[in-house]
Design an enzyme around this catalytic site. Structure first.
Site, PDB file in Angstrom:
ATOM      1  N   THR A   1      -4.728   7.676   2.544  1.00 41.64           N
ATOM      2  CA  THR A   1      -4.689   8.675   1.454  1.00 41.64           C
ATOM      3  C   THR A   1      -5.518   9.911   1.804  1.00 41.64           C
ATOM      4  O   THR A   1      -5.106  11.040   1.517  1.00 41.64           O
ATOM      5  CB  THR A   1      -5.184   8.036   0.137  1.00 41.64           C
ATOM      6  OG1 THR A   1      -4.348   6.916  -0.153  1.00 41.64           O
ATOM      7  CG2 THR A   1      -5.125   9.023  -1.018  1.00 41.64           C
TER       8      THR A   1
ATOM      9  N   ILE B   1       0.438   4.473  -0.099  1.00 42.49           N
ATOM     10  CA  ILE B   1       0.046   5.458   0.921  1.00 42.49           C
ATOM     11  C   ILE B   1      -1.205   4.909   1.604  1.00 42.49           C
ATOM     12  O   ILE B   1      -2.294   4.902   1.023  1.00 42.49           O
ATOM     13  CB  ILE B   1      -0.246   6.855   0.324  1.00 42.49           C
ATOM     14  CG1 ILE B   1       0.991   7.420  -0.363  1.00 42.49           C
ATOM     15  CG2 ILE B   1      -0.732   7.804   1.427  1.00 42.49           C
ATOM     16  CD1 ILE B   1       0.820   8.819  -0.955  1.00 42.49           C
ATOM     17  N   ASP B   2      -1.046   4.407   2.811  1.00 37.29           N
ATOM     18  CA  ASP B   2      -2.210   3.950   3.576  1.00 37.29           C
ATOM     19  C   ASP B   2      -2.631   5.132   4.444  1.00 37.29           C
ATOM     20  O   ASP B   2      -1.880   5.562   5.329  1.00 37.29           O
ATOM     21  CB  ASP B   2      -1.862   2.734   4.434  1.00 37.29           C
ATOM     22  CG  ASP B   2      -3.108   2.197   5.121  1.00 37.29           C
ATOM     23  OD1 ASP B   2      -4.126   2.022   4.437  1.00 37.29           O
ATOM     24  OD2 ASP B   2      -3.064   2.001   6.346  1.00 37.29           O
TER      25      ASP B   2
ATOM     26  N   ASP C   1       0.888  -1.164   0.000  1.00 38.79           N
ATOM     27  CA  ASP C   1       0.000   0.000   0.000  1.00 38.79           C
ATOM     28  C   ASP C   1       0.928   1.216   0.000  1.00 38.79           C
ATOM     29  O   ASP C   1       1.579   1.518   1.007  1.00 38.79           O
ATOM     30  CB  ASP C   1      -0.903  -0.010   1.241  1.00 38.79           C
ATOM     31  CG  ASP C   1      -2.015   1.016   1.110  1.00 38.79           C
ATOM     32  OD1 ASP C   1      -1.874   1.942   0.287  1.00 38.79           O
ATOM     33  OD2 ASP C   1      -3.025   0.902   1.832  1.00 38.79           O
TER      34      ASP C   1
ATOM     35  N   ASP D   1      -3.797  -3.435   2.847  1.00 43.69           N
ATOM     36  CA  ASP D   1      -3.893  -2.599   4.068  1.00 43.69           C
ATOM     37  C   ASP D   1      -3.244  -3.309   5.261  1.00 43.69           C
ATOM     38  O   ASP D   1      -2.773  -2.664   6.193  1.00 43.69           O
ATOM     39  CB  ASP D   1      -5.362  -2.367   4.475  1.00 43.69           C
ATOM     40  CG  ASP D   1      -6.166  -1.544   3.492  1.00 43.69           C
ATOM     41  OD1 ASP D   1      -5.643  -0.539   2.999  1.00 43.69           O
ATOM     42  OD2 ASP D   1      -7.338  -1.898   3.227  1.00 43.69           O
TER      43      ASP D   1
HETATM   44  C1  IPD Z   1      -7.681   3.048   4.079  1.00 46.50           C
HETATM   45  C2  IPD Z   1      -7.168   3.344   5.476  1.00 46.50           C
HETATM   46  C3  IPD Z   1      -8.306   3.593   6.437  1.00 46.50           C
HETATM   47  C4  IPD Z   1      -9.282   2.450   6.469  1.00 46.50           C
HETATM   48  C5  IPD Z   1      -9.750   2.093   5.079  1.00 46.50           C
HETATM   49  C6  IPD Z   1      -8.563   1.851   4.138  1.00 46.50           C
HETATM   50  P1  IPD Z   1      -6.168   3.783   1.951  1.00 46.50           P
HETATM   51  O1  IPD Z   1      -6.621   2.782   3.185  1.00 46.50           O
HETATM   52  O2  IPD Z   1      -6.393   2.271   5.936  1.00 46.50           O
HETATM   53  O3  IPD Z   1      -7.867   3.749   7.755  1.00 46.50           O
HETATM   54  O4  IPD Z   1     -10.386   2.816   7.247  1.00 46.50           O
HETATM   55  O5  IPD Z   1     -10.522   0.917   5.182  1.00 46.50           O
HETATM   56  O6  IPD Z   1      -9.052   1.573   2.849  1.00 46.50           O
HETATM   57  O7  IPD Z   1      -7.279   3.773   0.967  1.00 46.50           O
HETATM   58  O8  IPD Z   1      -5.960   5.112   2.538  1.00 46.50           O
HETATM   59  O9  IPD Z   1      -4.936   3.155   1.444  1.00 46.50           O
END
Ligand code: IPD
Length: 257
Positions: free
Chosen positions: A89, A86-87, A84, A212
């Site tokens: 985003t 950028i986790d 991932d 994630d």
């Molecule tokens: C998200 C983040 C967020 C979580 C979402 C994810 P992303 O990832 O981890 O905390 O609540 O379920 O999708 O889209 O920013 O890489």
């Protein structure tokens, strides 16, 4: 696998610095929507993923890739990276400090190693199977908390953003009054690492993706946290993830049925 930790840690750090650098000129960052209007991606997510893949490919050409932005590339071995770029985003777009680069290593589809780097906080979490978990070189451990009333927990609402049916708000309303406190950092990888570091006592979320959680999973488990679905099994993506200190995990699972 020799030298996998230095490789993924150096790559995660360099990638995080690139993301941070690009945000300094935010007017040049292009923001798009994915499946729903609130599901954001930027050209930096894509650039950072390409950067990571290029570096890792050079060092380990036999590995496959599973990436948030560019999908799956089969490898010629049983090894794969799960990335991932950028986790968090949405946080990245809003200028918040909590976003991470997350690089997991899978061996025959099992969590083997991982690095999570939060560039603005300069925090690097990493672990390799059987070798413990670390934050900036110091060993980390899940907390000894044993009750919800003393637990600081975290959760996420990606389900709402993605327009999914199983709404975490229902569980949120039921669980939060039983906790000492709740946090929402906006990055699943970061939340999982907070449990690993003993800062949070538990974390749950529904509808996460493999990218994630892949790096965080091994970091949490190596730190002594429990990492399962709501039934204590491995269907984290389908049934919902519970990552928690051993004394809190069964209490959270009971509430999430
Ligand atoms: C998200 C983040 C967020 C979580 C979402 C994810 P992303 O990832 O981890 O905390 O609540 O379920 O999708 O889209 O920013 O890489």
């Amino acid at each position: 696998m020799e030298n996998i930790i230095p490789l993924i840690c150096e790559t995660a750090k360099a990638a995080g610095k690139l993301a941070l650098e690009r945000r300094k000129n935010f007017e040049d960052v292009r923001v798009f929507s994915k499946e729903t209007p609130a599901d954001l991606v930027t050209d930096v997510d894509r650039e950072v993923e390409r950067f990571i893949v290029e570096r890792l490919k050079k060092a380990t050409p036999e590995f496959g890739f599973i990436g948030e932005e560019y999908g799956v590339t089969e490898g010629s071995s049983g090894w794969a990276y799960c990335i991932d770029p950028i986790d968090g985003t949405t946080s990245y777009v809003h200028g918040s400090p909590v976003f991470c680069v997350s690089i997991g290593v899978l061996k025959e589809d099992e969590f083997y190693a991982g690095a999570v780097y939060a560039p603005q906080l300069d925090e690097l979490y990493y672990a390799e199977k059987g070798k413990g978990a670390f934050l900036n070189g110091t060993p980390i451990h899940a907390s000894k908390c044993r009750s919800l009333g003393e637990a600081l927990c975290a959760t996420g609402f990606g389900c709402i953003r993605a327009g999914k049916e199983k709404n975490n708000l229902e569980y949120f309303v039921k669980i939060v009054p039983q906790l000492q406190e709740i946090r929402r950092t906006g990055s699943a990888a970061f939340d999982i690492c907070q449990v690993a570091a003993g800062r949070f006592d538990g974390y749950w979320e529904f509808y996460l993706h493999q990218y994630d959680i892949a790096a965080g999973a091994i970091i949490a488990m190596e730190a002594g946290a429990l990492f399962t679905d709501v039934n204590g099994e491995k269907e984290y993506l389908e049934k919902g993830l519970v990552c928690a200190a051993p004394g809190v995990h069964p209490l959270l699972c009971r509430e999430l049925h």
